[in-house]
Each structure stands twice: as C-alpha cells, then as structure tokens.
Design an enzyme around this catalytic site. Structure first.
Site, short mmCIF file in Angstrom:
data_model
loop_
_atom_site.label_atom_id
_atom_site.label_comp_id
_atom_site.label_asym_id
_atom_site.label_seq_id
_atom_site.Cartn_x
_atom_site.Cartn_y
_atom_site.Cartn_z
CG HIS A 147 2.54 -3.00 6.59
ND1 HIS A 147 3.06 -4.19 6.15
CD2 HIS A 147 1.46 -2.73 5.80
CE1 HIS A 147 2.34 -4.64 5.12
NE2 HIS A 147 1.35 -3.77 4.91
CG HIS A 184 -2.11 -0.89 1.09
ND1 HIS A 184 -2.17 -1.92 0.18
CD2 HIS A 184 -3.29 -0.91 1.77
CE1 HIS A 184 -3.32 -2.53 0.29
NE2 HIS A 184 -4.03 -1.94 1.25
#
EC number: 3.6.1.-
Length: 294
Positions: free
Chosen positions: A246, A187
């Site tokens: 993340h 992303h």
C-alpha cells in the site's frame, strides 16, 4: 527362583510402564506445563501492563509512518514476507478476526466467570465480540465500496488503457484487467484493532488467581500463551504491511480506522453503563479513565 525372579522383574517393569503411560497420557506433561507457565509469565509481564495499553496505539501509528517512509524513500529488497502468499498472511492475517474471535471467546468466558460467577455478566462481556464483528464487517464493506467507486479498470498494471466496459473489480479481474482505486489498507485496520483488543482483554489477568492443580489454570494459561503469540504475529505483520504494501495514505486511513474503532469502544463506549463494559478488575473504571486522561 529364576522364573519367579523373571516374573517379578516383568511385574515391576510392567508397573513402571503403566505408570509412565498414565503420566504421559496427561496433557500437558509436568515439563510441558512448566514451559507453558514460563511463557505465560513472560507474556503477562509485558502485554498486561498498563503502559503497554497506553503506548501501543502510539507505537503502531509511529511504526506505520516510519515503515511507509522507508518504503517510499529506500524500499527494502523483496523477501518471503513481501510475498502475499507467505504462510502468516494466508493462514493468519487473512483470517485475523476469526483467530482473534475464537481465542478471545473462551478467554473472556473463563476469566470473567472465574472472577464474577455471574453468567449474565459473562454474556454481557462476550457481546464485545459481537461489537467487534460488526466493526469488522462494516469497515471492510466500506473499504470495498470506496475502492469500487473510486476505481477504474485498466489493461495493465501501469494504468494504461482504461476499460470502461467493466464497471466492477470482479468483472475487471475476470477479463484479465487491473482494477485501480483508493484501496484503504484492510490489514492496517484489522491488525491494529485486533492487537489492541487482545491487549485490553488481557488486562483481566491482574485479578485472575487460579489453583495450579486445577484444569482451569491449564486452560487459561494455554489461552494466554496463544493470545500472546497471536498479538506478536499481528504486530509483526502490521510492520510488514507498513514496509511492503500500500501507499502512505491508504495505510494512514486503515490504521486510523483501527485506532478509532478501539478508542470508540474501550476508550469511550465501554466506560458507559449501557455497554458490554470493561474487563472486570479492581476499580477498572477509575483506572481506565485515569489511563486515558494521561
């Protein structure tokens, strides 16, 4: 007199309805077009500026670091956007390159042909989308391989009990396991690259002048608004990735790949003669070189 008056009334009324029907059949309507142009002017006044192209990469990098630190030091409470199944993630971010490709394709074709009138040059400029597709494919495949070769299958999310019999992420998930490897943020990479690419291509609007009564004006204005809102979504979801998903190193590598992909193309290769080239604009090469020197 009375029936005749009634028929005159119905004729007048019918004419008014017909006129209304003809007016409402056109898209967009006058008021709709005014709102569209208002949005387009606002977006052109922000995204098309050279300062935005110059500072947006730094702003994305800084926001990624700030969001990551916030996530580590003082995590935000869960929200709708922290759910991976939210609408923006499922229908936009998961298809980020498809959305960017499909909107930039007509935008580049229309604006570049309007300015140059040369089909060959338009095709050359459209090859930027092929380059972008190659970058997207290679980087996502690389990220997947890195996660595969650095990962192992575990019995639980707490990384307990290694399942050595499962040698791939697909096998691990298929058997109810949990795969853990170095998962570079796709992303962060893709949203960075897409947002910067859109901003670069919209620089052509400095030169585009169209007749308001022409259908080309409506088409370009609509695409400007769509691309502007798409850029807004990419930046917002980039921030959500920074604060919710993340770890820091995974986002640093993802953002770095996005920045390098952008700079390697628009900041270096596209300045060369044998390349898809930059969006056509007055002294585009000199302006671009000065921008990167600063």
């Amino acid at each position: 007199m009375r029936p005749e008056g009634r028929s005159g009334f119905f004729r007048a009324k019918g004419k008014t309805v017909a006129e209304r029907t003809r007016g409402s059949g056109r898209w967009p309507t006058r008021s709709g077009m005014e709102h569209l142009e208002c949005c387009a002017r606002l977006l052109r006044g922000t995204l098309v500026r050279a300062a935005v192209r110059r500072y947006l990469p730094w702003a994305l990098a800084a926001s990624m670091l700030a969001g990551s630190l916030l996530k580590e030091l003082s995590p935000l409470p869960e929200s709708y956007l922290s759910n991976k199944r939210n609408v923006l993630n499922v229908y936009f971010v998961k298809l980020a390159w498809a959305w960017t490709f499909c909107l930039l394709l007509p935008f580049i074709a229309l604006t570049n042909y309007h300015l140059t009138g040369k089909a060959g040059l338009v095709l050359r400029r459209l090859s930027t989308l092929l380059v972008g597709t190659a970058i997207w494919y290679v980087c996502t495949a690389l990220f997947s391989n890195i996660e595969h070769y650095t990962g192992s299958c575990y019995q639980s999310p707490t990384l307990e009990g290694v399942r050595k019999e499962h040698q791939s992420k697909q096998q691990c998930h298929g058997e109810g396991g949990f795969w853990h490897g170095f998962d570079i943020s796709g992303h962060s990479f893709l949203l960075t690259f897409c947002a910067l690419m859109i901003v670069e291509e919209m620089a052509v609007l400095h030169e585009v002048k169209t007749d308001r009564s022409h259908c080309l004006h409506t088409a370009i204005t609509s695409l400007v608004v769509a691309l502007g809102f798409l850029t807004f979504i990419w930046v917002c979801m980039f921030l959500c990735t920074a604060v919710y998903f993340h770890n820091l190193s995974q986002k640093v590598f993802g953002t770095l790949f996005g920045l390098l992909s952008w700079y390697g193309t628009y900041g270096f290769w596209y300045l060369k003669a044998f390349s898809p080239g930059l969006p056509p604009q007055s002294s585009s090469l000199n302006l671009k070189q000065d921008s990167y020197k600063e």
